[in-house]
Design a protein around this motif. Structure first.
Motif, mmCIF file in Angstrom:
data_model
loop_
_atom_site.group_PDB
_atom_site.id
_atom_site.type_symbol
_atom_site.label_atom_id
_atom_site.label_comp_id
_atom_site.label_asym_id
_atom_site.label_seq_id
_atom_site.Cartn_x
_atom_site.Cartn_y
_atom_site.Cartn_z
ATOM 1 N N GLU A 113 -10.421 48.384 -35.415
ATOM 2 C CA GLU A 113 -9.757 48.326 -34.069
ATOM 3 C C GLU A 113 -9.844 46.799 -33.332
ATOM 4 O O GLU A 113 -9.210 46.519 -32.587
ATOM 5 N N GLY A 114 -10.912 46.006 -33.917
ATOM 6 C CA GLY A 114 -10.581 44.564 -33.553
ATOM 7 C C GLY A 114 -11.628 44.329 -32.313
ATOM 8 O O GLY A 114 -11.314 43.100 -31.557
ATOM 9 N N ASN A 115 -12.566 45.058 -31.880
ATOM 10 C CA ASN A 115 -13.366 44.647 -30.870
ATOM 11 C C ASN A 115 -14.940 44.343 -31.338
ATOM 12 O O ASN A 115 -15.073 45.257 -32.094
ATOM 13 N N TRP A 116 -15.431 43.394 -30.843
ATOM 14 C CA TRP A 116 -16.819 43.146 -30.966
ATOM 15 C C TRP A 116 -17.573 43.882 -30.076
ATOM 16 O O TRP A 116 -18.833 44.250 -30.495
ATOM 17 N N GLY A 117 -17.231 44.130 -28.698
ATOM 18 C CA GLY A 117 -17.977 44.819 -27.875
ATOM 19 C C GLY A 117 -17.424 46.142 -27.459
ATOM 20 O O GLY A 117 -16.072 46.640 -27.758
ATOM 21 N N SER A 118 -18.089 47.370 -26.978
ATOM 22 C CA SER A 118 -17.554 48.294 -26.504
ATOM 23 C C SER A 118 -17.202 48.632 -25.199
ATOM 24 O O SER A 118 -17.493 49.388 -24.408
ATOM 25 N N THR A 119 -16.184 47.527 -24.837
ATOM 26 C CA THR A 119 -15.813 47.562 -23.504
ATOM 27 C C THR A 119 -14.468 47.656 -23.315
ATOM 28 O O THR A 119 -13.797 47.832 -22.133
ATOM 29 N N ASN A 120 -13.573 47.256 -24.385
ATOM 30 C CA ASN A 120 -12.229 47.192 -24.178
ATOM 31 C C ASN A 120 -11.427 48.566 -24.252
ATOM 32 O O ASN A 120 -11.798 49.500 -25.087
ATOM 33 N N LYS A 121 -10.655 48.879 -23.165
ATOM 34 C CA LYS A 121 -9.997 50.139 -23.198
ATOM 35 C C LYS A 121 -8.491 50.269 -23.666
ATOM 36 O O LYS A 121 -7.883 51.000 -23.779
ATOM 37 N N GLY A 122 -8.165 48.793 -23.995
ATOM 38 C CA GLY A 122 -6.800 48.713 -24.632
ATOM 39 C C GLY A 122 -6.890 48.685 -26.249
ATOM 40 O O GLY A 122 -8.038 49.128 -26.648
ATOM 41 N N TYR A 123 -5.600 48.492 -26.759
ATOM 42 C CA TYR A 123 -5.378 48.357 -28.072
ATOM 43 C C TYR A 123 -5.107 47.185 -28.558
ATOM 44 O O TYR A 123 -4.054 46.354 -27.944
ATOM 45 N N VAL A 124 -5.977 46.378 -29.396
ATOM 46 C CA VAL A 124 -5.666 45.117 -29.951
ATOM 47 C C VAL A 124 -4.378 44.911 -30.785
ATOM 48 O O VAL A 124 -4.502 45.661 -31.903
ATOM 49 N N ILE A 125 -3.484 44.344 -30.561
ATOM 50 C CA ILE A 125 -2.295 43.977 -31.506
ATOM 51 C C ILE A 125 -2.296 42.879 -32.152
ATOM 52 O O ILE A 125 -1.591 42.681 -33.237
ATOM 53 N N PHE A 126 -3.193 41.840 -31.568
ATOM 54 C CA PHE A 126 -3.137 40.639 -32.364
ATOM 55 C C PHE A 126 -4.549 39.991 -32.126
ATOM 56 O O PHE A 126 -5.043 40.094 -31.144
ATOM 57 N N SER A 127 -5.329 39.434 -33.247
ATOM 58 C CA SER A 127 -6.576 38.932 -33.004
ATOM 59 C C SER A 127 -6.870 37.969 -34.083
ATOM 60 O O SER A 127 -6.309 38.067 -35.073
ATOM 61 N N ILE A 128 -7.695 36.871 -33.669
ATOM 62 C CA ILE A 128 -8.049 35.871 -34.736
ATOM 63 C C ILE A 128 -9.539 36.027 -34.563
ATOM 64 O O ILE A 128 -10.570 35.356 -33.980
ATOM 65 N N PRO A 129 -10.275 36.999 -35.465
ATOM 66 C CA PRO A 129 -11.667 37.100 -35.364
ATOM 67 C C PRO A 129 -12.486 36.033 -35.900
ATOM 68 O O PRO A 129 -12.246 35.255 -36.760
ATOM 69 N N ASP A 130 -13.726 35.860 -35.172
ATOM 70 C CA ASP A 130 -14.720 34.613 -35.856
ATOM 71 C C ASP A 130 -15.982 35.492 -36.230
ATOM 72 O O ASP A 130 -16.727 36.059 -35.323
ATOM 73 N N GLN A 131 -16.118 35.690 -37.609
ATOM 74 C CA GLN A 131 -17.031 36.493 -37.924
ATOM 75 C C GLN A 131 -18.500 36.184 -37.620
ATOM 76 O O GLN A 131 -19.597 36.625 -37.165
ATOM 77 N N GLN A 132 -18.776 34.783 -37.707
ATOM 78 C CA GLN A 132 -20.066 34.109 -37.319
ATOM 79 C C GLN A 132 -20.474 34.159 -35.916
ATOM 80 O O GLN A 132 -21.507 34.436 -35.418
ATOM 81 N N PRO A 184 -25.315 47.197 -37.359
ATOM 82 C CA PRO A 184 -26.148 46.058 -37.670
ATOM 83 C C PRO A 184 -25.483 45.034 -38.543
ATOM 84 O O PRO A 184 -24.719 45.386 -39.281
ATOM 85 N N LYS A 185 -25.743 43.847 -38.102
ATOM 86 C CA LYS A 185 -24.914 42.592 -38.587
ATOM 87 C C LYS A 185 -25.065 42.602 -40.357
ATOM 88 O O LYS A 185 -23.965 42.121 -40.776
ATOM 89 N N ALA A 186 -26.392 42.946 -41.070
ATOM 90 C CA ALA A 186 -26.138 43.075 -42.484
ATOM 91 C C ALA A 186 -25.112 44.148 -43.043
ATOM 92 O O ALA A 186 -24.823 44.028 -43.963
ATOM 93 N N ASP A 187 -24.634 45.227 -42.147
ATOM 94 C CA ASP A 187 -23.971 46.335 -42.501
ATOM 95 C C ASP A 187 -22.553 45.940 -42.290
ATOM 96 O O ASP A 187 -21.805 47.174 -42.297
ATOM 97 N N ARG A 188 -22.020 44.784 -41.504
ATOM 98 C CA ARG A 188 -20.680 44.979 -40.988
ATOM 99 C C ARG A 188 -19.841 44.363 -42.195
ATOM 100 O O ARG A 188 -20.054 43.217 -42.948
ATOM 101 N N PRO A 189 -18.465 44.678 -42.373
ATOM 102 C CA PRO A 189 -17.486 44.317 -43.173
ATOM 103 C C PRO A 189 -16.949 43.246 -42.306
ATOM 104 O O PRO A 189 -17.126 42.805 -41.305
ATOM 105 N N ASN A 190 -15.916 42.383 -43.124
ATOM 106 C CA ASN A 190 -15.219 41.265 -42.685
ATOM 107 C C ASN A 190 -14.147 41.967 -41.861
ATOM 108 O O ASN A 190 -13.280 42.522 -42.202
ATOM 109 N N MET A 191 -14.301 41.628 -40.416
ATOM 110 C CA MET A 191 -13.248 42.073 -39.563
ATOM 111 C C MET A 191 -12.084 41.678 -39.803
ATOM 112 O O MET A 191 -11.148 42.312 -39.650
ATOM 113 N N ALA A 192 -11.663 40.436 -39.975
ATOM 114 C CA ALA A 192 -10.375 39.879 -40.197
ATOM 115 C C ALA A 192 -9.611 40.508 -41.228
ATOM 116 O O ALA A 192 -8.377 40.858 -41.217
ATOM 117 N N ALA A 193 -10.355 40.878 -42.442
ATOM 118 C CA ALA A 193 -9.847 41.236 -43.415
ATOM 119 C C ALA A 193 -9.199 42.951 -43.075
ATOM 120 O O ALA A 193 -8.044 43.174 -43.200
#
Length: 467
Positions: free
Chosen positions: A254-273, A307-316
């Motif tokens: 979905e491309g969201n880091w927080g659970s506040t976006n009610k829209g749909y992300v069509i483009f994103s450049i995630p920063d995992q760190q 949890p941070k240790a269980d997160r996949p790479n969002m960009a991929a």
């Protein structure tokens, strides 16, 4: 890069290279059955011409795909020794069944398919073609069964350091297999359809082998028009079978880091760190609408819920899913427009559409590869989801040797892929004319009748009227 990173990159490069070819050859094998069956039934030479042309494209891709697939098996034991040892009681027999029921069937009949034309009876030739196609379908069945078990493991107990099967029915027909297998089979059929349609459109643009080109485009677009709506249905059920069991994958795509976006992300450049998006573009309220809430009050889940240790790479995961999804939208729109042209009897005169279709040749392959990136990167950091971490499954190898093999494999695969593309380009330039049953590529004209005694030979005026 760490030892884990190098091993993951090597396996990912090998799998992506390998999957490029089944994305073409599985669908082509089914097409070959249809073409030879039509030739056998109608005795129309254009179907034999099509069969011979697409057989050449299939044969080279099939050979390269088999070689790359064998490398994957070796990498499982060499780069992922812990994984092979612990999952071997489950994965080993499933892969073994793929060898016995698929590889042996293909190997037993591929020779007749490639060299039997004109040397064996049509019945034998058709049977061999069907058996090779059946082998490719069986191969995909067992591979998806093994991979689906890694996504949604079932029918096992973990004992003595290994995953031991206790119920083979539940292990093979695990919760995601029943939907992922038809979804994958439809995907490679659609991918091959656009591959065939694109090459057929090339000859329409060039004005060559028009009977061959029109039938290739017509069959391919017809198959895609039937399968694409079905694929939407299957894809929805795949997400229903997998995502509730892998919420981290859902959050990442979905491309969201927080659970506040009610829209749909069509483009994103995630920063995992930093756990944020450097840039993003979203459509307001669309995410809430997809969740079946038209009031624009339901936010989409964010990756911070995992949890941070269980997160996949969002960009991929995000871009793998977007590549698949955007390619699917493009194919659906293409087929919809082609259907309108067909109904208006303008499909063969729409020159701009032919050029567009020609450039859309690889779009199905891109969709298949994007789907696999989503499935595999979204499962991380687990190799057996929720049971065995990827970091615990890797073999302890010398990093220098592993780096050398990663670079060597990458260069080798690049050369092989370039060679396949060059072969296809040369085959396109040569054209299907050489595959026509008549050496000239067209039916021979009937000989002129001998003049009858007393008949008047045609003079210049009569010859002109005849012309």
């Amino acid at each position: 890069m760490s030892l884990l990173d190098l091993s993951r990159w090597q396996f990912a490069i090998t799998v992506m290279f390998h999957m490029t070819f089944p994305a073409i050859t599985v669908g082509l094998s089914v097409l070959l059955c249809v073409l030879y069956g039509m030739h056998w039934r109608t005795n129309n030479p254009v179907y034999l011409q099509m069969f011979r042309f697409w057989r050449r494209i299939f044969a080279v891709g099939f050979a390269i795909g088999v070689v790359a697939g064998i490398v994957i098996t070796f990498e499982m034991g060499l780069n992922w020794g812990v994984y092979a040892a612990e999952t071997g009681p489950v994965i080993g027999p499933i892969i073994g069944m793929e060898v016995v029921t698929a590889f042996f069937v293909e190997a037993g009949f591929i020779g007749i398919l490639l060299y039997g034309d004109g040397r064996v009876q049509r019945r034998t030739m058709f049977t061999a073609t069907v058996m090779v196609s059946l082998g490719t379908v069986l191969s995909s069945t067992w591979i998806i069964a093994a991979n689906s078990w890694l996504q949604t493991p079932a029918g096992f107990v973990f004992r003595h350091g290994q995953f031991e099967p206790v119920d083979w029915v539940h292990a093979i027909f695990n919760p995601s297999f029943l939907w992922r297998w038809p979804h994958m089979l439809a995907a490679v059929m659609i991918s091959a359809s656009f591959f065939v349609a694109g090459i057929g459109a090339y000859y329409l643009v060039k004005g060559r082998a028009l009977a061959f080109a029109r039938r290739s485009v017509s069959i391919a677009l017809g198959v895609a028009a039937i399968l694409l709506p079905l694929q939407l249905f299957l894809g929805d059920h795949v997400s229903g079978a997998v995502l509730p069991r892998q919420l981290s994958k859902l959050e990442a795509l979905e491309g969201n880091w927080g659970s506040t976006n009610k829209g749909y992300v069509i483009f994103s450049i995630p920063d995992q760190q930093a756990e944020r998006n450097i840039a993003q573009l979203s459509v307001p309220c669309l995410g809430s609408a997809i969740a079946k809430d038209l009031t624009c009050t339901t936010p989409t889940p964010g990756l911070d819920l995992t949890p941070k240790a269980d997160r996949p790479n969002m960009a991929a995961v995000f871009w793998g899913f977007r590549a698949m999804f955007y390619a699917a939208l493009l194919m659906f729109g293409t087929v919809f427009y082609a259907t309108i042209l067909r109904l208006r009897r303008k499909l063969w005169t729409a020159r701009r559409f032919h050029r567009f279709l020609m450039w859309s040749t690889p779009v199905g392959i891109i969709a298949v590869l994007g789907g696999w990136v989503t499935a595999e990167s979204g499962r991380q950091p687990w190799v057996v989801f929720g049971q065995l971490r990827t970091s615990a499954a890797v073999s302890r190898l010398a990093p220098g040797e592993l780096l050398f093999s990663v670079v060597g494999f990458s260069l080798l695969y690049l050369v092989m892929l370039a060679a396949y593309v060059v072969y296809i380009v040369r085959a396109l330039r040569t054209g299907p004319e050489r595959d026509h049953p008549d050496p000239a590529g067209v039916p021979r004209p009937a000989p002129h009748p001998l003049p009858q005694p007393g008949a008047v030979a045609p003079g210049p005026a009569m010859a002109g009227e005849a012309r």
